[in-house]
Structures are given as structure tokens and as C-alpha cells.
Design an enzyme around this catalytic site. Structure first.
Site, short mmCIF file in Angstrom:
data_model
loop_
_atom_site.label_atom_id
_atom_site.label_comp_id
_atom_site.label_asym_id
_atom_site.label_seq_id
_atom_site.Cartn_x
_atom_site.Cartn_y
_atom_site.Cartn_z
N GLU A 124 0.82 -1.29 -0.04
CA GLU A 124 0.05 0.01 0.06
C GLU A 124 1.01 1.14 0.14
O GLU A 124 0.52 2.25 -0.66
CB GLU A 124 -1.01 -0.18 1.10
CG GLU A 124 -1.55 1.22 1.60
CD GLU A 124 -2.76 1.63 1.13
OE1 GLU A 124 -2.99 1.09 -0.33
OE2 GLU A 124 -3.69 2.23 1.73
N THR A 171 -4.70 9.88 -4.01
CA THR A 171 -4.73 10.01 -2.68
C THR A 171 -3.36 10.83 -2.14
O THR A 171 -3.49 11.73 -1.42
CB THR A 171 -4.15 8.65 -2.21
OG1 THR A 171 -5.19 7.64 -2.54
CG2 THR A 171 -4.08 8.53 -0.77
#
Lengths: 310, 310
Positions: free
Chosen positions: B132, B185
């Protein structure tokens, strides 16, 4: 004979490390007493204050208990009723133990009782908070709510007084040590920076969330990991001589965590048993004694009773 | 025939209003699939990616699933074992639904399964988080942990990966609406100020503490009062067209609260029943349609299963 009621309100530990302005719990002792008596003269007066070394004003509008009682009397439309308050301070102010909160809580319970208990205990909270506000300038309930209602209380919103009881694990024990030096809450507030880094916010929030979940699930390991203050303690600790050494002694005797009680200079530690708490308390008071600082220590389960009428 | 395993990892909602970087939960769908197969060629390769419109790199070190799988393979000393990964993206990236987290979670479960399950599900977490991190630069587990482990997860400390399951009240339903616009993000992170006021910190912490206690005690009113974000949402909402209107529709259809899912542009709302969630979802997608914005909606209980092997 004139009717009278005598009330005791306990000391309390506010902030509880990661719960600045949000969390507080009551302990068994020390505490303040207030006697409310019917009087023939109409209106509310403070007839006597003892245990304060002459420091507290008897003027209703300047006295924490007076302001709280007065707000309640006004709300109830009983301004003309003759009430005398006698305040018996049994705990120091500026100690970080919620002294003014105890007086405010005792005052509203005593007056409410004298007037035939028109309000529930919970309904008294706003009036007690108003009294506390007179003492330290801020409207917050993290000492008053536990002093009045007992237990550990989470105040979600101090303005709305939206509060919740936090479950207490069986066996949780609080050690409180009060070094006899004075810090005024107002001063302790003033040194606090009004911003925090996002990183500090996240860290402190994560600890508070874990502490609450740990308390709710009686998980002492979660409490141990999360009972920390990365925001306020680093700023206030320097006001408290030997804070780091005391904290170290608490941790080394098995405390789940140790931080400043309210605005200090008292410190608190939570333990999972009273044997370790006794040992920690003795070592910490000894440390202070070696430095010629007088102190008192209190060991107590979380006080679930709050303010009570004798 | 060569051995192979096929794995599904679900979408997840991170932050959950007042739990920035600390809280996340998994939903039933959408999600990503990964197939891991034995290969005769030694080493780990990504043989095929579908559903990504050609956007994702096949290079192991640049691909979320690749980085996660590679970290696991390295930890297990299985660098020489031939493994082919096939990635089937079934959810959009940059949606705020934890797309990269799902791929990372699916990758580590698939590889672990193919290698005979040497690690437990929980032991896989650090490797998935490493994947991630490759996608959005930050080492945090608020999407990966629920995608991998299911449920709602509180991450006390992202660096230590100290996480706890948060109890889920019966009947809690999540509505997620994904408007088809793209926010990366990284960009959504960059607009966030790195300081907060002490007042904001206290307010947000009080809400998070109340949310956790409300979830632990199945108290929907506590959830309703506390499911708010006074720090991140006001900064990110402007990146999402019609955010306030969508939030208003959620609240007016009975949502306990509504905020941005992860970094957005998806939004989520929690409800105490699915009838209201359906109604809210229809009204929100209709609002977007009226503005010529395509969207998908997902209604789901909190997904307690997390990543699973078919």
C-alpha cells in the site's frame, strides 16, 4: 431547629493522559464538604469557610461554590429563600485534584437537597460547571462531572455537556500523589500552545480511542499501550519538579501509565492492582521527601459514588 | 497441472469521519481479485493485469500487489520459487475505496496460500501495508487492515501496526457512493494542513472516543452524535463536487453520519437500517446523475470476512 444538609464531593483526576478536557474520574479522597442550612434572612450567603487558610472569598459571585449554588437557586426561582452555606475545604486548591470542581459539585447537591431535591443529579451538572468556570475561566466538565456523578466520564462536548460513562475494569486502581507546590490552573492553561501537529493529533486520538476501547473491554494491555499524553504533558511537565522521575517510578512499579492530574502539580497513575500502587506511591513520596518536597498520596479505586449526602 | 489460488479482497472505507489514519472498515463489494500460480521460471512476476485500462505497471517494484507479494516472498526466503500473479482489478483506483489496499491484501493472501500458508492472516499485515505504501507513499493500515482482516479496525499506531477490532452493532449498514471523478490520494493528502488547533483536536478526539464507545455499546445515538469530521473533511470536501448536497441527502434520509471515504471522491454514510440506506443511495446517485456525473453505489453490512480464498 433549622434544617441542614451536609454533603461530600470527592477529588477527581481530569485529562487522564490522552483525554485533555474530555476525560476525568473521581477518587475516594480527599474531597470538600459543604453544609447548607435554612436561614431566616432571605437570599444565599456563605456564612463560613474553613480549611482554606483564609484564601477564598465569601462573596457569592466570586466563590466557586457560591456561583454554582447561585446559578441553581436562580434556575429554581428560589432567590428569596434563605440559605446559608458553610464550606469546609479538605483539599488544596491549585493541586490538580479538582478542588474547585468538588466545591461546586458539593454546593449544588447540598442546595438541591435542602430545597427538597427538585432536580436529578444529572440535571445539576450545568450549574456545577458554571461554578467551576468561575474558578478557572473555562467551561469544562472533566472534573465536575466525575466529582458530581462518580465514575469515569467522557465529555464529548463541554459546551453541550454531552457526557458518557466509561466502563471501569474490575481491579483498576488509581494512585495520586500531590507534591505540595502550587500551580494555578489558569497559568498551566496559558503555557499550552493552541495548535498541535496533525501527527500529534493522530497519535493522541489513536491512544484515546484505544484507551476507551480497552476500558470498555477490560483489557489492561490496551490501557497500558494507550495511557500516554504526547501533547499536553510535554508542555506542562516542566512546571512540576521531578515529574519524569516520578513517572519513571510509577512505570517501574507496574503502572499502566502515569501522567499529570488535571493541570498539576499532582500526578496520577493507574494500576491493575493495589499492591503495585502502594509500592509506587511509597517510592514517589520518598523521592519527593529526599528533595525536601512534602507530599500526600492517595490510593483508591475509581470512585463510583461521586458527591454524596451524609 | 500447475497449482493456483484465486483470492478476493474487498473495498474498504478509511478514516470514518473522526478517525483520520486510525479507523477503517471493509464492505462486501467491490473488490479486487488476484490469482497466484506456480511457475517454472524462478522468481515472482506479474503475468497479466486486467480491468485497469492499461494504467498499472507490471513491474514488481512499481506495482502495489507486486511490492506486497515481493516483501512476503523475501521474508519467507522464497525468492527462487516461481510465482506468477494475475491481477484482476474490479474497482477503480483513486476512488477512496482502498483499491491499492485491496490489491495488496489479495496479493499477500494469494502468495501465502500458494506457499502452503506459512503465515497467519494477521502476520501478513506488514507485507500488505508495504505494498500500500508503494501506492500512496504513506505507511498506514487503515484500508489494508480491514481489507485483509475484515470488520472495523482501529489502528492505534500505524508504525507499530498496533491494531484492534472495534465491535460492530447489529444492523449497522454502510452506504458508499463513488462519483466517477478521479482524485489521487497523494494530491488529497497534499492539501491537508499539517497543524490543527487544540480546539479542533479536542473536538475530534471527543467524537472519536464517543464513536468507539458507541460502537462498543451498540448505541446508535452516540454514533450519530460523534460521526463527524471537523479537521479533514472541511479541507477535502472542495475536491468533491456536490459533497455538501450529498451529505445533506444522507442525513435527511436518516444516516447516522456521512463523510468522505478515505481521500475521496467516494463518500460513505452509516445507517441503522438498509431501507434508509437504499433511499439515501438512490437520492444521492440521482443528484449526481442530474449533474451529469456517473456514479456507483454500494450498500453493505460491515464485511467481517475480509480477504478470502475462493
Amino acid at each position: 431547629m433549622r434544617k441542614g444538609v451536609r454533603v461530600f464531593a470527592p477529588a477527581s483526576v481530569a485529562n487522564v493522559a490522552c483525554g485533555f478536557d474530555l476525560l476525568g474520574f473521581a477518587i475516594d479522597g480527599p474531597g470538600d464538604e459543604i453544609i447548607a442550612r435554612e436561614s431566616e434572612q432571605p437570599g444565599l450567603v456563605i456564612s463560613r469557610i474553613s480549611g482554606d487558610n483564609g484564601c477564598l472569598p465569601k462573596e457569592i459571585g466570586k466563590n466557586t461554590a457560591g456561583v454554582a449554588a447561585s446559578a441553581l437557586v436562580h434556575h429554581l426561582g428560589q432567590e428569596e429563600t434563605g440559605i446559608e452555606l458553610e464550606i469546609i475545604k479538605k483539599m488544596p486548591f491549585g493541586s490538580g485534584l479538582g478542588s474547585s470542581a468538588a466545591s461546586a459539585a458539593a454546593a449544588v447537591v447540598a442546595v438541591n437537597e435542602l430545597l427538597g431535591r427538585p432536580l436529578s443529579r444529572q440535571e445539576l451538572l450545568p450549574f456545577a460547571v458554571t461554578g467551576e468556570q468561575a474558578a478557572d475561566g473555562a467551561y469544562h466538565a472533566d472534573n465536575v462531572a466525575p466529582a458530581l456523578l462518580g465514575g469515569m466520564i467522557l465529555i464529548r462536548d463541554n459546551l453541550l455537556l454531552d457526557w458518557y460513562r466509561v466502563p471501569i475494569p474490575r481491579g483498576l486502581i488509581a494512585l495520586v500523589v500531590h507534591p505540595e507546590i502550587t500551580i494555578l490552573t489558569k497559568d498551566a492553561r496559558e503555557i499550552i500552545r493552541d495548535t498541535v501537529s496533525l501527527q500529534q493529533h493522530t497519535e493522541q486520538s489513536g491512544n484515546l480511542a484505544t484507551l476507551i476501547l480497552g476500558l470498555a473491554q477490560s483489557n489492561f494491555e490496551m490501557i497500558r499501550k494507550s495511557l500516554k499524553d504526547v501533547i499536553i504533558e510535554p508542555q506542562r511537565a516542566r512546571l512540576i519538579p521531578y515529574f519524569e522521575e516520578m513517572q519513571q517510578l510509577a512505570i517501574s512499579t507496574g503502572a499502566l501509565g502515569c501522567s499529570i492530574s488535571g493541570a498539576g502539580p499532582s500526578i496520577f497513575a493507574l494500576y491493575s492492582n493495589s499492591v503495585q500502587a502502594e509500592s509506587g506511591g511509597k517510592q514517589i513520596t520518598q523521592l519527593l521527601e529526599n528533595q525536601a518536597i512534602e507530599s500526600q498520596m492517595f490510593i483508591s479505586a475509581i470512585n463510583l459514588k461521586g458527591t454524596f449526602v451524609y
